[in-house]
Write a protein that holds these residues in place. Structure first.
Motif, PDB file in Angstrom:
ATOM      1  N   ASN A   1     -16.116   4.634  24.507  1.00  0.00           N
ATOM      2  CA  ASN A   1     -17.272   4.003  23.858  1.00  0.00           C
ATOM      3  C   ASN A   1     -18.285   3.507  24.879  1.00  0.00           C
ATOM      4  O   ASN A   1     -18.927   2.470  24.687  1.00  0.00           O
ATOM      5  CB  ASN A   1     -16.823   2.861  22.943  1.00  0.00           C
ATOM      6  CG  ASN A   1     -16.012   1.795  23.669  1.00  0.00           C
ATOM      7  OD1 ASN A   1     -15.455   2.046  24.736  1.00  0.00           O
ATOM      8  ND2 ASN A   1     -15.931   0.611  23.092  1.00  0.00           N
ATOM      9  N   ALA A   2     -18.441   4.244  25.980  1.00  0.00           N
ATOM     10  CA  ALA A   2     -19.350   3.817  27.043  1.00  0.00           C
ATOM     11  C   ALA A   2     -20.792   3.708  26.553  1.00  0.00           C
ATOM     12  O   ALA A   2     -21.558   2.871  27.036  1.00  0.00           O
ATOM     13  CB  ALA A   2     -19.272   4.794  28.220  1.00  0.00           C
ATOM     14  N   GLY A   3     -21.187   4.556  25.592  1.00  0.00           N
ATOM     15  CA  GLY A   3     -22.563   4.545  25.123  1.00  0.00           C
ATOM     16  C   GLY A   3     -22.876   3.481  24.096  1.00  0.00           C
ATOM     17  O   GLY A   3     -24.010   3.401  23.609  1.00  0.00           O
ATOM     18  N   GLN A   4     -21.913   2.637  23.775  1.00  0.00           N
ATOM     19  CA  GLN A   4     -22.129   1.667  22.703  1.00  0.00           C
ATOM     20  C   GLN A   4     -23.025   0.514  23.134  1.00  0.00           C
ATOM     21  O   GLN A   4     -23.849   0.030  22.357  1.00  0.00           O
ATOM     22  CB  GLN A   4     -20.776   1.130  22.230  1.00  0.00           C
ATOM     23  CG  GLN A   4     -20.894   0.144  21.079  1.00  0.00           C
ATOM     24  CD  GLN A   4     -19.538  -0.157  20.471  1.00  0.00           C
ATOM     25  OE1 GLN A   4     -18.702   0.732  20.324  1.00  0.00           O
ATOM     26  NE2 GLN A   4     -19.316  -1.398  20.117  1.00  0.00           N
ATOM     27  N   SER A   5     -22.862   0.036  24.372  1.00  0.00           N
ATOM     28  CA  SER A   5     -23.634  -1.113  24.842  1.00  0.00           C
ATOM     29  C   SER A   5     -23.635  -1.138  26.362  1.00  0.00           C
ATOM     30  O   SER A   5     -22.921  -0.371  27.017  1.00  0.00           O
ATOM     31  CB  SER A   5     -23.038  -2.422  24.302  1.00  0.00           C
ATOM     32  OG  SER A   5     -21.758  -2.654  24.884  1.00  0.00           O
ATOM     33  N   LEU A   6     -24.429  -2.031  26.913  1.00  0.00           N
ATOM     34  CA  LEU A   6     -24.452  -2.199  28.364  1.00  0.00           C
ATOM     35  C   LEU A   6     -23.091  -2.656  28.879  1.00  0.00           C
ATOM     36  O   LEU A   6     -22.642  -2.220  29.955  1.00  0.00           O
ATOM     37  CB  LEU A   6     -25.529  -3.224  28.749  1.00  0.00           C
ATOM     38  CG  LEU A   6     -25.683  -3.522  30.240  1.00  0.00           C
ATOM     39  CD1 LEU A   6     -26.089  -2.274  31.009  1.00  0.00           C
ATOM     40  CD2 LEU A   6     -26.713  -4.642  30.448  1.00  0.00           C
ATOM     41  N   LEU A   7     -22.408  -3.511  28.109  1.00  0.00           N
ATOM     42  CA  LEU A   7     -21.111  -4.015  28.539  1.00  0.00           C
ATOM     43  C   LEU A   7     -20.075  -2.899  28.614  1.00  0.00           C
ATOM     44  O   LEU A   7     -19.302  -2.823  29.581  1.00  0.00           O
ATOM     45  CB  LEU A   7     -20.631  -5.105  27.570  1.00  0.00           C
ATOM     46  CG  LEU A   7     -19.296  -5.776  27.923  1.00  0.00           C
ATOM     47  CD1 LEU A   7     -19.378  -6.478  29.271  1.00  0.00           C
ATOM     48  CD2 LEU A   7     -18.888  -6.770  26.833  1.00  0.00           C
TER      49      LEU A   7
END
Length: 442
Positions: free
Chosen positions: A206-212
């Protein structure tokens, strides 16, 4: 002779000594003249910076030494060993069905493969889902433990360990996702390489979900690159829990999983090390997992990682200093310990003393070197060819953001060290929540 799992006696006293030593190291230079006050930091920057730079540059691409995936080590074996896939699951109704389906899709001789899922006192529908799936998947074995059985994740794994008959066991988290050919590739690598254990590179789905989640994906690439560099330099390779392949006889010889630690993987790494067992790393194929999605979840997870990381050094330091380890392994562990654990506490003491005495911080050269080497590791790790989820591109903004993100360790490590020195430890399974395809908060 097997190294028994340590119970963690006197951890509070050892942590207090660690804090005192780091506090003195951070404060003492402030009472020297301005020129000499920088000497400790400059010396450590030269030594530890050189170690870190060599480690990062030593790690090679997929054809390189520690990862022989393209060098013939993963060609089919004449006789496939038997494998048990083992998962500890607590309240994992969001992902456990997907996990079983992924395991059933693995390409491997069916008579050589068994799946074990330990329902560790789940209070949701995890147990019911697993029981229903047994009718569809003959290879699936389910073990139910009561909620208060104790031992955390290690207790769940030990509960099934005595029932295993496979030559190898693959330990997974409930959110793990695997490529269908992972066993066909990792088993030949492990057998032909003579490894007692092999850690698959961890990749974030889920790397593309948020900056975190993006910076966590970059962190996993950095970690795998550094681990490979340490291994190629004659240093120490460590297990990472999810996606660890273990030779059962080696695991049993060092006492199974330690139920007196909060990070069974880090503890097991040191017990295998002191027994002379070798741990390898396979970059591809990776084991895919979810990154935590909120700052509170990250804080909780990193506290557990920091505590387990310190515990293993405090528990096994006599063996780590003995001739059971080679000189290169001892040097690697010393440098790693100073960078990962001592530097954040020393820097915190330096900052506090600087504020109290109204003097300039003195350890900034070491911190600059450490963050710069980390930036290089990010850049090299994220640019490597990789299967699984696409790694974030290491452009300048991403690198600066990821480097700044590493600063959270300079808060987590000092806080956890103080907590370990002051409060007695209550061992609980502080699991990371997974949401899979569900819409509930992680």
């Amino acid at each position: 002779m097997a190294v028994a799992a340590v119970t963690g006696d006197h951890r509070r006293g050892k942590t207090a000594l660690f804090l005192a030593a780091c506090g003195c190291a951070g404060a003492a230079p402030h009472w020297l003249d301005p020129i000499r006050s920088l000497l400790p930091a400059l010396t450590l920057a030269l030594v530890l910076g050189g170690y870190g730079l060599r480690t990062v540059l030593r790690a090679r691409g997929p054809a390189g030494g520690a990862d022989a995936a393209s060098a013939g080590a993963t060609q089919a074996l004449d006789a496939w060993p038997s494998v048990d896939v083992v998962v500890g699951a607590r309240d994992e109704e969001a992902v456990v069905a997907r996990l079983v389906e992924r395991l059933a899709a693995l390409r491997y001789p069916a008579e050589k493969l068994t799946f074990w899922v330990v329902d560790d006192g789940s209070q949701d529908r995890t147990g019911a889902i697993l029981d229903a799936l047994k009718a569809e998947h003959p290879q699936l074995r389910v073990l139910h433990r009561p909620r208060g059985a104790g031992g955390g994740k290690s207790g769940a794994l030990n509960a099934v360990l005595q029932q295993l008959r496979g030559d190898w066991l693959l330990v997974l988290d409930a959110d793990a996702q695997l490529q269908e050919d992972v066993l066909e590739r990792v088993l030949p690598y492990a057998v032909r390489g003579g490894w007692a254990a092999v850690q698959l590179r961890k990749a974030v789905v889920n790397a593309g979900q948020s900056l975190l989640t993006r910076v966590q994906a970059m962190e996993m690439a950095l970690d795998a690159l550094i681990q490979q560099g340490r291994l190629l330099g004659g240093g120490v390779m460590e297990l990472r829990g999810n996606g660890q392949l273990l030779r059962r006889l080696n695991l049993e010889a060092c006492g199974g999983f330690n139920e007196h630690t909060v990070t069974d993987d880090l503890d097991l790494s040191f017990r295998l090390l002191t027994e002379g067992s070798r741990i390898g790393l396979l970059w591809d194929p990776p084991v895919q997992e979810e990154a935590v999605e909120t700052v509170p979840a990250l804080w909780k997870q990193r506290q557990r990682w920091a505590e387990g990381g310190l515990q293993r050094f405090f528990d096994y330091w006599p063996q780590l200093l003995s001739n059971r380890l080679s000189p290169s392994q001892r040097r690697d562990l010393a440098c790693f310990f100073l960078l990962q654990y001592a530097l954040p506490v020393v820097s915190f003491a330096d900052a506090v003393t600087s504020a109290a005495t109204r003097t300039v911080p003195v350890y900034w050269p070491l911190s600059i070197v450490a963050f710069s080497v980390s930036g290089l590791a990010y850049w090299r790790g994220c640019r490597r060819p990789s299967e699984g989820p696409e790694l974030p591109q290491p452009d300048l903004l991403s690198l600066l953001t990821a480097i700044a993100y590493l600063g959270h360790w300079f808060v987590v490590i000092p806080w956890v060290s103080v907590r370990m020195a002051v409060f007695p430890k209550r061992l609980v399974w502080a699991k990371t929540s997974h949401r899979g395809e569900a819409t509930a908060d992680a």
